[in-house]
Design an enzyme around this catalytic site. Structure first.
Site, PDB file in Angstrom:
ATOM      1  N   LYS A  77       0.859  -1.244  -0.006  1.00  0.00           N
ATOM      2  CA  LYS A  77      -0.085  -0.055   0.158  1.00  0.00           C
ATOM      3  C   LYS A  77       0.845   1.085  -0.161  1.00  0.00           C
ATOM      4  CE  LYS A  77      -3.984   1.885   0.240  1.00  0.00           C
ATOM      5  NZ  LYS A  77      -3.623   2.680  -0.821  1.00  0.00           N
ATOM      6  N   LYS A 101       5.089   2.443   8.236  1.00  0.00           N
ATOM      7  CA  LYS A 101       3.793   2.935   8.642  1.00  0.00           C
ATOM      8  C   LYS A 101       2.568   2.063   8.803  1.00  0.00           C
ATOM      9  CE  LYS A 101       3.631   6.895   6.419  1.00  0.00           C
ATOM     10  NZ  LYS A 101       3.159   7.778   5.272  1.00  0.00           N
ATOM     11  N   LYS A 113       5.231   1.901  -2.973  1.00  0.00           N
ATOM     12  CA  LYS A 113       4.950   3.347  -3.472  1.00  0.00           C
ATOM     13  C   LYS A 113       5.212   3.390  -5.238  1.00  0.00           C
ATOM     14  CE  LYS A 113       5.079   7.357  -1.617  1.00  0.00           C
ATOM     15  NZ  LYS A 113       4.360   7.709  -0.197  1.00  0.00           N
ATOM     16  N   THR A 199      -5.002  12.917   6.411  1.00  0.00           N
ATOM     17  CA  THR A 199      -3.703  12.749   6.709  1.00  0.00           C
ATOM     18  C   THR A 199      -3.407  14.128   7.735  1.00  0.00           C
ATOM     19  OG1 THR A 199      -2.721  11.878   4.753  1.00  0.00           O
ATOM     20  CG2 THR A 199      -1.206  12.943   5.919  1.00  0.00           C
ATOM     21  N   ASN A 230      -2.185  19.450   0.273  1.00  0.00           N
ATOM     22  CA  ASN A 230      -3.308  18.444   0.862  1.00  0.00           C
ATOM     23  C   ASN A 230      -3.371  18.345   2.209  1.00  0.00           C
ATOM     24  OD1 ASN A 230      -4.601  18.112  -1.427  1.00  0.00           O
ATOM     25  ND2 ASN A 230      -3.875  15.820  -1.642  1.00  0.00           N
ATOM     26  N   SER A 358      -7.199   5.201   4.103  1.00  0.00           N
ATOM     27  CA  SER A 358      -7.293   4.385   3.008  1.00  0.00           C
ATOM     28  C   SER A 358      -7.887   3.005   3.278  1.00  0.00           C
ATOM     29  CB  SER A 358      -5.930   4.432   2.517  1.00  0.00           C
ATOM     30  OG  SER A 358      -5.769   5.433   1.381  1.00  0.00           O
TER      31      SER A 358
END
Ligand code: GLU
Length: 424
Positions: A77, A101, A113, A199, A230, A358
Site C-alpha cells: 500500500k 507505517k 510506492k 492525513t 493536501n 485508505s
C-alpha cells in the site's frame, strides 16, 4: 537513532541510511540476518517507460517505478508520487517507509510506492490525465486489491485516483472494479468521506495527544507550517479551530509570516484565487529558508523530505516537531534534535492518518458498504490516539519517539515473518 532522509541530494546515501537504521533496530529486536535481508530489500521493483503523446503533439518518454517493498502483512500500500526528481532509490525508500507505517498503525497492508518522473506543475490537467492513464495501462497487472493498491501522494490527488479506477474498470468492460484497486478516489466513485483531510486530521490528533502528555495547551501554541498542499492546508485550518496561532506558512511559491498570527481566512481566500501563497497580504513575505528556524513552539514540515539538516536542526526554535511530510529530518539532524531536547513526532506515526483512512476505504469498497464522515473521523481519531499512546509508553524518553515507533513497527513485521513461516 537515525531518521529517514527522503529526497536528500544523494539518494543512494538516503537508502543506505534507512537500511542502517532499520538493521540496527531489527537486530535490537532479535531479527536474524535472513529476516533482516528479506525486510531491507524491496520484494519487487518494477520499472516502466511511459510514452504518452501530450497536447504539444509530441511523444514524451517518462520513467516510472512501482516498488512493492513488503507484503508480509498484506498487499503493498502506498501512494503514487509525481515529481521531477523521483528515482528508483527514493521510491524504494518511501516504499520501506510505507511498510513501517502500515505496520505501526496496524492495518493489514504491506508497503509500496510508485513514482512517475515528471514535474506536475508543468502539466495541463489534460496532459496529467493522459500520463496517469498511460501509467495505469502499463502498470495494470501490478495493481490490485491483493497486490498493490495505489493512493495519492505528492503531485497526485483524488482526480488521478478516479482516472485509475475508470481505466481499470472500463479496460475490463465493467462499470466498476472487482474490489478496491485504488484508494483516495472521489467519494462519488466509491471513495470514502474524510480521506482528503485524513492525513492532516491525523497530524492534528497526534499534536493533541502530545500536548496532553506534555501538559501543554494547543490554544497557546505558535505554529509554523512548511507546505500548503493536501496536508499543510488542512493542518493549518484545523489548528486554528483548536485555538492555535499559525505564525508562518509556505508553499512552492514562497513563505509568509506574521508574529501576531496569520488570518487563515485571508490566506485561504488568497490561495483559492491565486493558487499560491506568495504575495498574500495576511503576512510579510520571508525567505523560505528562514521559515523552519522562525520563532515558534511547534514546527510542522508538511512538504518534501530532507529539509531539516544539521544546520537547521541547530537553529530550530520550536520545542516540538510534527513530521507531517515523509522523511523531513536527515539522520545527522535527528541526533542534534535529540541532544537539544526537541520532541519529534515521527512521520510513520504523525502522517499515518492517510493510509489508515485508505484502509477504511478498502474495507468499505470490499464490503460494498457506505461509511459516514463521522464514522471515519471517529475511527481515525481513535486509532491515532491508541497508536500514539503505545509509542509514548514504549519510548524511553519523549525525545525518543522515532526509535520507539520504528521498533514497534519492526517487531510487528517480525511477528508477521515468523507467522508466515519459511516460505515468505
Ligand atoms: N501517500 C500517503 C502516505 O505517504 C498515503 C498512502 C495510502 O493511503 O496508501 O502515507
Amino acid at each position: 537513532m537515525q531518521a529517514l532522509p527522503i529526497n536528500s541530494l544523494n539518494s543512494s546515501a538516503t537508502v543506505s541510511s534507512i537500511c542502517d537504521t532499520v538493521t540496527k533496530i531489527a537486530r535490537q529486536h532479535g531479527m536474524d540476518e535472513n529476516e533482516i535481508k528479506r525486510f531491507i530489500e524491496p520484494k519487487e521493483v518494477i520499472r516502466l517507460r511511459l510514452s504518452p503523446r501530450l497536447s504539444d503533439g509530441q511523444v514524451h518518454h517518462l520513467s516510472a517505478w512501482i516498488v512493492r517493498h513488503s507484503d508480509t502483512l498484506g498487499p503493498a500500500k502506498g501512494g503514487i508520487r509525481m515529481a521531477a526528481n523521483v528515482d528508483e532509490s527514493i521510491i524504494s525508500a518511501l516504499a520501506m517507509e510505507m511498510t513501517l507505517k502500515t505496520a505501526l498503525i496496524d492495518v493489514p497492508f504491506g508497503g509500496g510506492k510508485a513514482g512517475i518522473r515528471v514535474d506536475p506543475h508543468q502539466l495541463s490537467p489534460d496532459d496529467k490525465q493522459v500520463i496517469i492513464r498511460s501509467f495505469t495501462n502499463l502498470a495494470r497487472r501490478h495493481i490490485g486489491p491483493e497486490v498493490y493498491i495505489p493512493a495519492p501522494d505528492m503531485g497526485t490527488g483524488e482526480k488521478e485516483m478516479g482516472y485509475i479506477k475508470d481505466s481499470i474498470a472500463y479496460g475490463e468492460g465493467h462499470a466498476t472494479t472487482r474490489g478496491c484497486f485504488v484508494t483516495g478516489k472521489p467519494v462519488v466513485l466509491g471513495g470514502i468521506p474524510g480521506r482528503h483531510d485524513a492525513t492532516g486530521a491525523g497530524v492534528v490528533t497526534t499534536l493533541q495527544c502530545i500536548a496532553e502528555r506534555m501538559g501543554l495547551h494547543l490554544d497557546r501554541q505558535r505554529v509554523v507550517i512548511q507546505g500548503f498542499g493536501n496536508v499543510g492546508a488542512v493542518v493549518a485550518n484545523e489548528l486554528i479551530k483548536h485555538g492555535a496561532t499559525v505564525v508562518g506558512i509556505s508553499d512552492v511559491s514562497g513563505a509568509i509570516a506574521n508574529p501576531n498570527g496569520l488570518d487563515m481566512q485571508v490566506v485561504n481566500t488568497y490561495f483559492k484565487e491565486h493558487q499560491q501563497l506568495s504575495g498574500c497580504p495576511a503576512g510579510c513575505g520571508i525567505d523560505p529558508e528562514q521559515l523552519l528556524v522562525m520563532d515558534c513552539d511547534v514546527l510542522i514540515p508538511a512538504a518534501i523530505g530532507g529539509v531539516i539538516d544539521a544546520s537547521v536542526a541547530t537553529n530550530i526554535k520550536a520545542s516540538i516537531i510534527a513530521e507531517a511530510a515523509n522523511g523531513p529530518t536527515l539522520s545527522e539532524a535527528d541526533a542534534i534534535l535529540q541532544q537539544r531536547g526537541i520532541v519529534v513526532i515521527p512521520d510513520i506515526l504523525c502522517n499515518a492518518g492517510g493510509v489508515f483512512v485508505s484502509y477504511l476505504e478498502y474495507t468499505q469498497e470490499t464490503q460494498r458498504d457506505q461509511w459516514t464522515l463521522s464514522d471515519v473521523q471517529q475511527r481515525l481519531a481513535q486509532r491515532m490516539c491508541q497508536r500514539f499512546d503505545t509509542v509514548w509508553q514504549t519510548a524511553t524518553a519523549p525525545q525518543r519517539l522515532r526509535e520507539a515507533a520504528m521498533g514497534l513497527a519492526i517487531e510487528h513485521l517480525h511477528q508477521g515473518l515468523i507467522s508466515r513461516g519459511l516460505l515468505t
